[in-house]
Design an enzyme around this catalytic site. Structure first.
Site, PDB file in Angstrom:
ATOM      1  N   HIS A 141      -7.762 -38.351   7.515  1.00 41.22           N
ATOM      2  CA  HIS A 141      -7.315 -37.628   6.320  1.00 41.22           C
ATOM      3  C   HIS A 141      -7.961 -36.240   6.372  1.00 41.22           C
ATOM      4  O   HIS A 141      -9.051 -36.081   6.931  1.00 41.22           O
ATOM      5  CB  HIS A 141      -7.822 -38.414   5.101  1.00 41.22           C
ATOM      6  N   ASP A 218     -15.213 -43.417   6.669  1.00 40.20           N
ATOM      7  CA  ASP A 218     -14.376 -43.088   5.525  1.00 40.20           C
ATOM      8  C   ASP A 218     -13.674 -44.389   5.111  1.00 40.20           C
ATOM      9  O   ASP A 218     -12.691 -44.806   5.728  1.00 40.20           O
ATOM     10  CB  ASP A 218     -13.365 -42.005   5.933  1.00 40.20           C
ATOM     11  N   GLN A 221      -9.540 -46.279   2.151  1.00 36.02           N
ATOM     12  CA  GLN A 221      -8.411 -47.229   2.123  1.00 36.02           C
ATOM     13  C   GLN A 221      -8.844 -48.646   2.462  1.00 36.02           C
ATOM     14  O   GLN A 221      -8.004 -49.550   2.527  1.00 36.02           O
ATOM     15  CB  GLN A 221      -7.320 -46.781   3.117  1.00 36.02           C
ATOM     16  N   LYS A 244      -9.224 -45.631  -5.979  1.00 36.38           N
ATOM     17  CA  LYS A 244      -8.426 -46.466  -5.061  1.00 36.38           C
ATOM     18  C   LYS A 244      -8.891 -47.917  -5.136  1.00 36.38           C
ATOM     19  O   LYS A 244      -8.479 -48.767  -4.365  1.00 36.38           O
ATOM     20  CB  LYS A 244      -8.553 -45.930  -3.641  1.00 36.38           C
ATOM     21  N   CYS A 382      -1.738 -35.813   3.545  1.00 35.87           N
ATOM     22  CA  CYS A 382      -3.014 -35.172   3.926  1.00 35.87           C
ATOM     23  C   CYS A 382      -3.435 -35.556   5.338  1.00 35.87           C
ATOM     24  O   CYS A 382      -4.631 -35.723   5.625  1.00 35.87           O
ATOM     25  CB  CYS A 382      -4.131 -35.506   2.929  1.00 35.87           C
TER      26      CYS A 382
END
Ligand code: PLP
Length: 424
Positions: A141, A218, A221, A244, A382
């Site tokens: 991202h 990261d 998600q 999220k 993104c």
């Protein structure tokens, strides 16, 4: 009136584990009952942000109605209540990702903020310098690209990119080849928001650690879809966003191993992060306060804690099984559609399907199926380098959460077929 803490107690008592019944779960999310363009909402934009259960919404309004005060600095009743709620949320996060200590949990604005915090403080600590290299991947991202580019501009550090294959899987052999004495950091996405690829994160960390390279994950998600255990992963840093994870926007988490966080300088200066201030010299608080200058997003922190409590009622295996069923079912239906191309066909995939349809721009598709109440995301998500890699300007993306149903996928497929008929 149910007080905030009583409300939390209700959740805790019910926990371990609630039976997985999607229809019952849906009743926890008031927005799922609404109509859009006269049709029942089919919300398939969960990778962008998830919907919020009643308990999260109620905890936040309750806080503003009855408990609003600034934290840490007051001795009065409300300030103590607010501080306790906020710090309890930190503890909830600590347990949720199995950090060693609550001091390793920095509450941020979100994933982007967490990565910027690291890039800025690593830059100021001279941990990355001219000639050094940072490894990222082709599926990052922008939040895990641009902060490092800003650092590279200042320090003449080089960004090195792990390539991916046509299925959207990382080329692990290439990753191994990219590691060299110049590599000072690996910063990598756990689960791709565009491809759905779930990366072999533990293996990536092991390889980096064999070469004494720290790893940032990261996890934006990943957190809402699978159990995360930062000690088991042995990652050095892990970042994610509350919104999220069925929590509010404007709050997120940076986990870091204490020994590493202790070596980084403060990010921003101001109240709450200092121990003493004189005009000559200021001394700083220990972690986590050292990284939390100013009045934080108190209500966001509280909402995040409640979101985690809510999620704790479920077994992640049930969530994964359900989301996997949705992914399989949707994929099987979609590949039957003439001219539809799925971008991202990794073996280990989260419930995210990016796709294009011959002859229809994703923006047109998104707009048309919105008239049937179906919320998809369209654009580059993104991840512009990824769009280039797959030679598309944009994709449409359906991303599922544990409150979505097979029936909703049928509505989505019908809406797709209807849109296609309009164009052919
Ligand atoms: N990383 C990934 C993989 C994401 O999917 C996102 C958001 O979509 C981000 C980072 C940025 O998250 P936020 O905008 O909440 O900071």
């Amino acid at each position: 009136m149910i007080s905030f803490s009583q409300e939390n107690d209700i959740i805790v008592k019910e926990s371990k584990y609630r039976k997985f019944d999607v229809n019952e779960i849906r009743r926890d999310f008031p927005i799922l009952e609404r109509k859009v363009n006269g049709k029942p909402l089919v919300y398939f934009d969960n990778a962008a942000t998830t919907q919020k259960p009643n308990v999260v919404i109620d905890s936040m309004t309750h806080y503003y109605r009855y408990e609003n005060a600034n934290i840490h600095r007051g001795l009065h009743f409300l300030s103590e209540v607010a501080t306790e709620q906020y710090e309890n949320s930190r503890l909830k996060v600590k347990e949720f990702i199995n950090a060693m200590s609550a001091s390793e949990i920095i509450l941020t604005k979100g994933t982007t903020d967490g990565i910027n915090l690291l890039a800025n403080t690593m830059c100021r600590a001279d941990l990355l310098n001219e000639g050094d290299e940072i490894i990222i991947s082709h599926m990052e991202h922008h939040a895990n690209i641009v902060p490092w580019q800003l650092l590279c501009d200042r320090k003449k550090t080089k960004l090195v990119v792990i390539p991916i294959d046509d299925n959207g899987e990382l080329m692990m052999d290439e990753y191994k080849k990219l590691i060299s004495p110049r590599t000072k950091l690996v910063s990598i996405v756990h689960t791709s928001n565009t491809l759905g690829t779930v990366n072999p994160i533990k293996e990536i960390i092991e390889i980096a650690h064999k070469n004494n390279i720290p790893v940032i994950v990261d996890g934006a998600q990943a957190v809402g879809h699978q159990k995360i255990d930062v000690q088991e992963l042995d990652c050095d840093y892990f970042v994610f966003s509350g919104h999220k994870l069925f929590g509010p926007t404007g709050i997120g988490v940076l986990y870091g191993k204490a020994e590493l966080l202790n070596k980084l300088p403060p990010y921003q200066g101001g109240g709450d992060m200092i121990r003493t201030v004189t005009f000559e010299k200021t001394t700083y608080e220990d972690i986590p306060n050292k990284f939390e200058a100013g009045t934080p997003n108190i209500v966001g922190g509280i909402g995040l804690g409640v979101a985690i409590k809510y999620l704790n009622m479920f077994n992640f295996q049930d969530i994964s099984r359900h989301e996997n069923e949705l992914l399989q079912y949707a994929t099987e239906k979609m590949i039957l559609i003439d001219g539809l191309r799925i971008i991202g066909t990794a073996k280990n995939k989260a419930s995210v399907i990016s796709f294009t349809i011959d002859g229809i721009h994703p923006y047109d598709l998104g707009t048309i199926i919105d008239t049937d109440g179906v919320a998809l995301r369209t654009g580059h998500h993104c991840t512009q380098p990824l769009m280039k890699r797959f030679n598309v300007p944009a994709t449409a993306r359906a991303s599922f959460s544990f409150y979505n149903t097979i029936d909703e996928i049928d509505v989505f497929i019908n809406a797709l077929n209807k849109a296609i008929k309009m164009f052919r």
